[in-house]
Enzyme design. Structure first.
Site, mmCIF file in Angstrom:
data_model
loop_
_atom_site.group_PDB
_atom_site.id
_atom_site.type_symbol
_atom_site.label_atom_id
_atom_site.label_comp_id
_atom_site.label_asym_id
_atom_site.label_seq_id
_atom_site.Cartn_x
_atom_site.Cartn_y
_atom_site.Cartn_z
ATOM 1 N NE ARG A 81 -2.472 -1.755 -1.044
ATOM 2 C CZ ARG A 81 -2.660 -3.073 -1.127
ATOM 3 N NH1 ARG A 81 -3.395 -3.660 -0.259
ATOM 4 N NH2 ARG A 81 -2.144 -3.777 -2.098
ATOM 5 C CB SER B 67 -9.132 -1.308 3.700
ATOM 6 O OG SER B 67 -9.567 -2.526 3.160
ATOM 7 C CD GLU C 159 -5.866 0.774 1.823
ATOM 8 O OE1 GLU C 159 -5.762 -0.268 2.495
ATOM 9 O OE2 GLU C 159 -6.495 0.840 0.761
HETATM 10 C C1 LIG Z 1 -15.459 0.409 -2.116
HETATM 11 C C2 LIG Z 1 -13.958 0.559 -2.242
HETATM 12 C C3 LIG Z 1 -13.135 -0.551 -2.364
HETATM 13 C C4 LIG Z 1 -11.738 -0.418 -2.492
HETATM 14 N N1 LIG Z 1 -10.974 -1.540 -2.601
HETATM 15 C C5 LIG Z 1 -9.626 -1.421 -2.725
HETATM 16 C C6 LIG Z 1 -8.811 -2.589 -2.841
HETATM 17 O O1 LIG Z 1 -9.291 -3.714 -2.865
HETATM 18 N N2 LIG Z 1 -7.455 -2.428 -2.939
HETATM 19 C C7 LIG Z 1 -6.876 -1.180 -2.945
HETATM 20 O O2 LIG Z 1 -5.647 -1.106 -3.046
HETATM 21 N N3 LIG Z 1 -7.635 -0.058 -2.849
HETATM 22 C C8 LIG Z 1 -8.988 -0.152 -2.735
HETATM 23 N N4 LIG Z 1 -9.753 0.973 -2.613
HETATM 24 C C9 LIG Z 1 -9.102 2.302 -2.596
HETATM 25 C C10 LIG Z 1 -9.095 3.025 -3.956
HETATM 26 O O3 LIG Z 1 -10.120 2.564 -4.793
HETATM 27 C C11 LIG Z 1 -7.786 2.879 -4.700
HETATM 28 O O4 LIG Z 1 -6.725 3.338 -3.907
HETATM 29 C C12 LIG Z 1 -7.777 3.673 -6.006
HETATM 30 O O5 LIG Z 1 -6.609 3.396 -6.746
HETATM 31 C C13 LIG Z 1 -7.882 5.176 -5.826
HETATM 32 O O6 LIG Z 1 -8.093 5.744 -7.089
HETATM 33 P P1 LIG Z 1 -8.771 7.152 -7.260
HETATM 34 O O7 LIG Z 1 -8.705 7.491 -8.707
HETATM 35 O O8 LIG Z 1 -10.130 7.142 -6.671
HETATM 36 O O9 LIG Z 1 -7.807 8.081 -6.412
HETATM 37 P P2 LIG Z 1 -8.198 9.412 -5.612
HETATM 38 O O10 LIG Z 1 -8.972 9.048 -4.397
HETATM 39 O O11 LIG Z 1 -8.775 10.416 -6.524
HETATM 40 O O12 LIG Z 1 -6.741 9.887 -5.163
HETATM 41 C C14 LIG Z 1 -6.020 9.133 -4.200
HETATM 42 C C15 LIG Z 1 -4.637 9.792 -3.997
HETATM 43 O O13 LIG Z 1 -3.897 9.691 -5.207
HETATM 44 C C16 LIG Z 1 -3.597 10.993 -5.715
HETATM 45 N N5 LIG Z 1 -3.747 10.927 -7.163
HETATM 46 C C17 LIG Z 1 -4.856 10.569 -7.861
HETATM 47 N N6 LIG Z 1 -4.574 10.585 -9.172
HETATM 48 C C18 LIG Z 1 -3.284 10.965 -9.298
HETATM 49 C C19 LIG Z 1 -2.414 11.167 -10.399
HETATM 50 N N7 LIG Z 1 -2.805 10.993 -11.654
HETATM 51 N N8 LIG Z 1 -1.135 11.560 -10.145
HETATM 52 C C20 LIG Z 1 -0.693 11.738 -8.876
HETATM 53 N N9 LIG Z 1 -1.476 11.573 -7.792
HETATM 54 C C21 LIG Z 1 -2.757 11.186 -8.012
HETATM 55 C C22 LIG Z 1 -4.571 11.935 -5.042
HETATM 56 O O14 LIG Z 1 -4.063 13.252 -4.966
HETATM 57 C C23 LIG Z 1 -4.722 11.278 -3.686
HETATM 58 O O15 LIG Z 1 -3.624 11.609 -2.881
HETATM 59 C C24 LIG Z 1 -11.161 0.875 -2.493
HETATM 60 C C25 LIG Z 1 -11.984 2.008 -2.373
HETATM 61 C C26 LIG Z 1 -13.373 1.854 -2.246
HETATM 62 C C27 LIG Z 1 -14.251 3.073 -2.128
#
Ligand SMILES: Cc1cc2nc3c(=O)[nH]c(=O)nc-3n(C[C@H](O)[C@H](O)[C@H](O)COP(=O)(O)OP(=O)(O)OC[C@H]3O[C@@H](n4cnc5c(N)ncnc54)[C@H](O)[C@@H]3O)c2cc1C
Length: 363
Positions: free
Chosen positions: A176, A253, A355
């Site tokens: 992570r 999580s 996380e």
């Molecule tokens: C229901 C649910 C289930 C999930 N299950 C998992 C799982 O099984 N495993 C897991 O690892 N995660 C899980 N997650 C967490 C999440 O989905 C992942 O971490 C996902 O990759 C986040 O993507 P996002 O586009 O929503 O990021 P955001 O929430 O938009 O951003 C997250 C972080 O990344 C940064 N960021 C976003 N895009 C960029 C970019 N292009 N360049 C630089 N920084 C950037 C943001 O500034 C922020 O700090 C889950 C979340 C939910 C709601």
């Protein structure tokens, strides 16, 4: 509405900075100073540079599924990452390398790779958010993580003002984590994944998944079966976004599984002696990963446990903290997180760490 991005309701002005809550899966977060949408890598870089020229702080927001934004919001510029698409940039008889734009919805990408018979992402089905955010915390689930298939990340380096390719070996991938998490330096523009041409999944590593598929750990299964089964298992735990299901209004999580030195693990065993062996996985360097969900549950915070303003532990998964009524504040959510962290610490002497990325709030 996509089931992978939290998007504003129809008719809303997408650049109205009034509230970031509508762009986060928790449905929490105050106003942005300024909100801009970037639909290509060039536009992402331009928007970031323009904000820097205005001397404004920048927050990159894609699917909003791994952020907790404070009730005060973010006073600088929020850049919504909405670049789309992927293309093959290299291939041979056995593998194919795809370059994926940062804003491509992750699960759409996984579906497309499974459909084409490209193996390597199938166990990561159903995870919300964008492809560009997957390297940030080395997204993982059901025995796979993106560090296994990423070969390079293209990023805008805000310190040097240049676009660079970072080889996977230099991304600092860990459980992570990576060099990108909690760093303002890097803006991910695209990610290259090397996948295997195969109608079958990689060896199934996760016991629960193997059981659900009716195979042994180490067996391979058709890609479609792996994807469908992972999605089914996830949906049963509220881990696939569903606008109708408040158990999914979360960041997945909330806490990572703690990785303990051997000595700390032995102390935990002593304190948990009345509960049997804590679920654990041996890790490199004589460390032991323990289940955060188990610690939370055994410390007295079961599924459905409710905090202030109706924030709650999901009724389907102990690790997911939810804005269950859809009307709570970030202050309430972090108060619940704090209560759980402190309760686990008091009971077991183990400190849980969040996380998601916390923005203008703290637990
Ligand atoms: C229901 C649910 C289930 C999930 N299950 C998992 C799982 O099984 N495993 C897991 O690892 N995660 C899980 N997650 C967490 C999440 O989905 C992942 O971490 C996902 O990759 C986040 O993507 P996002 O586009 O929503 O990021 P955001 O929430 O938009 O951003 C997250 C972080 O990344 C940064 N960021 C976003 N895009 C960029 C970019 N292009 N360049 C630089 N920084 C950037 C943001 O500034 C922020 O700090 C889950 C979340 C939910 C709601």
């Amino acid at each position: 509405m996509s089931d992978v991005y939290a998007e504003p309701t129809t008719g809303a002005d997408p650049t109205d900075p009034a509230t970031l809550a509508r762009y986060t899966t928790l449905r929490l977060g105050g106003p942005a100073g300024r909100l801009e949408i970037a639909t290509s890598a060039d536009e992402i870089v331009r928007r970031v540079r323009e904000a820097e020229a205005r001397e404004q702080a920048v927050l990159l927001l894609a699917g909003g599924s791994n952020v907790v934004i404070g009730d005060q919001g973010f006073p600088g510029t929020v850049v919504l990452i909405r670049s789309r698409g992927f293309r093959v940039v290299a291939e041979d008889a056995d593998t194919v390398t795809v370059r994926v734009e940062a804003g491509e919805p992750w699960d759409d990408l996984v579906a497309a790779t499974v459909e084409r018979g490209w193996s390597g992402l199938e166990c990561l089905s159903g995870i919300p958010g964008s492809a560009g955010a997957t390297p940030i915390q080395n997204v993982g689930a059901y025995g796979q993580e993106v560090a296994e298939t990423i070969v390079a990340v293209e990023a805008y380096d805000r310190t040097e003002g240049t676009v660079v390719r970072i080889a996977a070996a230099d991304c600092g991938f860990a459980y992570r984590g990576s060099i990108f998490k909690y760093s303002d330096r890097w803006v991910v523009l695209s990610v290259d994944f090397r996948l295997t041409r195969s109608p079958l999944s990689g060896p199934v590593r996760y016991a629960e998944l193997a059981r659900a598929l009716g195979v042994e750990v180490g067996d391979r299964v058709p890609l479609d079966d792996a994807r469908a089964t992972v999605r089914r298992l996830r949906a049963g735990k509220g881990m696939v976004l569903d606008a109708q299901d408040p158990d999914t209004w979360s960041v997945g999580s909330f806490f990572t599984n703690p990785v303990l030195e051997r000595e700390a693990y032995e102390l935990l065993r002593e304190r948990a002696a009345d509960l049997g062996e804590p679920p654990n996985w041996p890790c490199p360097g004589d460390t032991v990963k323990v289940s955060a969900a188990w610690l939370i549950d055994k410390a007295g915070f079961g599924k459905g446990y409710t905090g202030p303003e109706g924030v709650a532990i999901s009724t389907k998964h102990t690790l997911a903290l939810t804005n269950h009524t859809g009307t709570a504040s970030t202050a309430a959510l972090v108060a619940l997180a704090r209560e759980i962290r402190d309760g686990v610490n008091t009971r077991f002497g183990v400190t849980l760490h969040p996380e998601p990325v916390l923005i203008n709030c703290t637990i």
